[in-house]
Design a protein around this motif. Sequence first.
Motif, PDB file in Angstrom:
ATOM      1  N   GLN A 178      -4.029  -1.983   8.071  1.00 44.62           N
ATOM      2  CA  GLN A 178      -5.039  -2.025   7.009  1.00 44.62           C
ATOM      3  C   GLN A 178      -4.478  -2.770   5.792  1.00 44.62           C
ATOM      4  OE1 GLN A 178      -6.406   1.943   6.078  1.00 44.62           O
ATOM      5  NE2 GLN A 178      -6.887   2.414   8.220  1.00 44.62           N
ATOM      6  N   ALA A 179      -3.236  -2.426   5.415  1.00 44.78           N
ATOM      7  CA  ALA A 179      -2.611  -3.098   4.275  1.00 44.78           C
ATOM      8  C   ALA A 179      -2.456  -4.591   4.555  1.00 44.78           C
ATOM      9  CB  ALA A 179      -1.245  -2.469   3.990  1.00 44.78           C
ATOM     10  N   HIS A 230       0.849  -1.198   0.000  1.00 45.55           N
ATOM     11  CA  HIS A 230       0.000   0.000   0.000  1.00 45.55           C
ATOM     12  C   HIS A 230       0.883   1.246   0.000  1.00 45.55           C
ATOM     13  CE1 HIS A 230      -4.234  -1.394   1.536  1.00 45.55           C
ATOM     14  NE2 HIS A 230      -3.882  -1.973   0.395  1.00 45.55           N
ATOM     15  N   ALA A 233      -4.273  -6.497   6.484  1.00 40.15           N
ATOM     16  CA  ALA A 233      -5.576  -7.182   6.427  1.00 40.15           C
ATOM     17  C   ALA A 233      -5.948  -7.520   4.979  1.00 40.15           C
ATOM     18  CB  ALA A 233      -6.656  -6.311   7.065  1.00 40.15           C
ATOM     19  N   GLU A 234      -5.723  -6.571   4.075  1.00 39.31           N
ATOM     20  CA  GLU A 234      -6.010  -6.844   2.663  1.00 39.31           C
ATOM     21  C   GLU A 234      -5.059  -7.894   2.114  1.00 39.31           C
ATOM     22  OE1 GLU A 234      -5.963  -4.660  -1.698  1.00 39.31           O
ATOM     23  OE2 GLU A 234      -6.160  -3.416   0.109  1.00 39.31           O
ATOM     24  N   ALA A 258      -6.206 -11.362   3.217  1.00 38.16           N
ATOM     25  CA  ALA A 258      -7.381 -11.845   2.493  1.00 38.16           C
ATOM     26  C   ALA A 258      -7.014 -12.294   1.080  1.00 38.16           C
ATOM     27  CB  ALA A 258      -8.450 -10.756   2.445  1.00 38.16           C
ATOM     28  N   ARG A 259      -6.193 -11.513   0.416  1.00 40.21           N
ATOM     29  CA  ARG A 259      -5.848 -11.839  -0.975  1.00 40.21           C
ATOM     30  C   ARG A 259      -4.959 -13.070  -1.064  1.00 40.21           C
ATOM     31  NH1 ARG A 259      -4.207  -6.645  -4.388  1.00 40.21           N
ATOM     32  NH2 ARG A 259      -3.932  -8.341  -5.892  1.00 40.21           N
TER      33      ARG A 259
END
Length: 552
Positions: free
Chosen positions: A360-361, A139, A363-364, A367-368
């Motif tokens: 935040q980065a 990010h 968490a993404e 998931a990915r």
Amino acid sequence: MITHISIRDFAIIKEADIDLPPGLSVITGETGAGKSIVIEAVSMALGSRAGSAMARAGAGRALIQIAAELPDGAGGVSETVLTREIGANGKSVARIDGEMVPLSRLSAFASGVADVHGQYEHQSLLKAENHLAIVDAFHSGSILPAKERFAAAWRGYSKAKAELEALLVSEAADRRRLDFMRYELDEIDRAAPLPGEDVDLRERIGVLRNSGLIFERLSEARAALCEGPAPALDALGAALRSLREISGYSKDLAEFCQSASDCYFALEDLAGRMRSSLEGLEFSPESLDGAMSRLDVLERLCSKYGGSVEKVIAHGERLRDELGAFENLGPRKAEAAARLEKLEAEALSLSRALSGLRRQAAAELEARIDAELAELNFSGARFAVSFRDGAEAGKGPALSENGADRVEFMISANRGQPLLPVARFASGGEMSRMMLAFKSVIGGCDRIPTMIFDEIDSGISGVTASVVGRKLAGMAEGRQIVCITHLPQIAALGDSHFMIVKSSDGDGTSATVVPVSGEGRVSEIARLIGGANVTEKTLASARELIALSAKK
């Protein structure tokens, strides 16, 4: 990217030269032909540690060289050659562009050339020290500006902390010197030396020691000018009067008269000063003793504090300044501590903001990567980014130029199993597929131009094999990918295809690497489909698979 690999006398490979193009290059071969040996050789050239028996039987040494093109920092590329020689006794020599270097330096340099994913150690994603940079790059649009703001605050905080620590160290040192400094200053102040005083004293002592002779000769000189039957001033006065009578007749006579007048008044002044000097001459032994005692005081100060009265005076001024600074240290300490507290609060606030963006980065990213792992047949696998703030007991988070976060990638291979560091992940094949999942998500975040995958197709087939192949082909659009495979679905997707060929003769068994294309490639993929017995049906299937792959 890697442009050429040269292998000589490594394991069963007698001689192999591979010109690697961009895109996806696949390497195939029969079981036991030595496919993984090629990757092992490349890993040696990239700085992995060598074991014994690496050199081919009967050869004195193994030699592996890699030529690579790397950005030169000016928008172009430069070629670099990495070399590893491994003797039959296991001892090795590493070189970069012909210069002999320690293995650690070769490994560090090569980490920016290629990543080898499989059972080898050359894997940047396994090193926890790289994980924070990967999260930041994932990010980068939001994280890097926040990171720059924090870094500026951290530099200010670090500078203020160093200044306060310097004051505390100075205070401790000055306390030990304080009494000695006061003693020296008191000694200088009591003597109260004046600039040039020692020179004047030496002259006065010379006069006092020779006052009798000086009085006698000075009296004789003054008498010659003013006393006796024919004083010099009387004679000069008579000459002056005569010249005044005739000075009006010519310019020369006027000048004679002026010169005589000047001489007369100069001698008259000299006689007066001689009289004053005679009247002021001292003959007192006490005066001589006093002058000598004063000079002795000055000379002792000079020997201790610099060699001259002027340096003694300067030393005293320095002592006065240092003592004054020490007496002002308390307010300076308080001011520095208050400034440090303010800057620390600012740095901590920016660090917390930076950490929030990183989470935040992360968490993404979690998931990915979980989605990628599921596609790659890792049923129940879970990826997580572990955060620690490096806190010290009772002291809050420990800051560095990167903030307070300590990040490590963790993974659980199966549902219900605990998360473990990615470096402890299972087999080489699973590791390769996990790395493929990572690389599919993080893209160019690590900026490593070449990735080499070994055993990536271990334990998979069918749909999963097709998914792996498509991901490899997709990644190869932006970088160079080399993959060893036994699956036709992956081999057919290659932009270039190499085959390990093993042969035997009277001297033993050896292997080499050859490029295959056209019908040779069709035959090799047909072998991967149907085994050793290649039939028209498997050849047709190979052609169909290649044609379908060309539409990727």
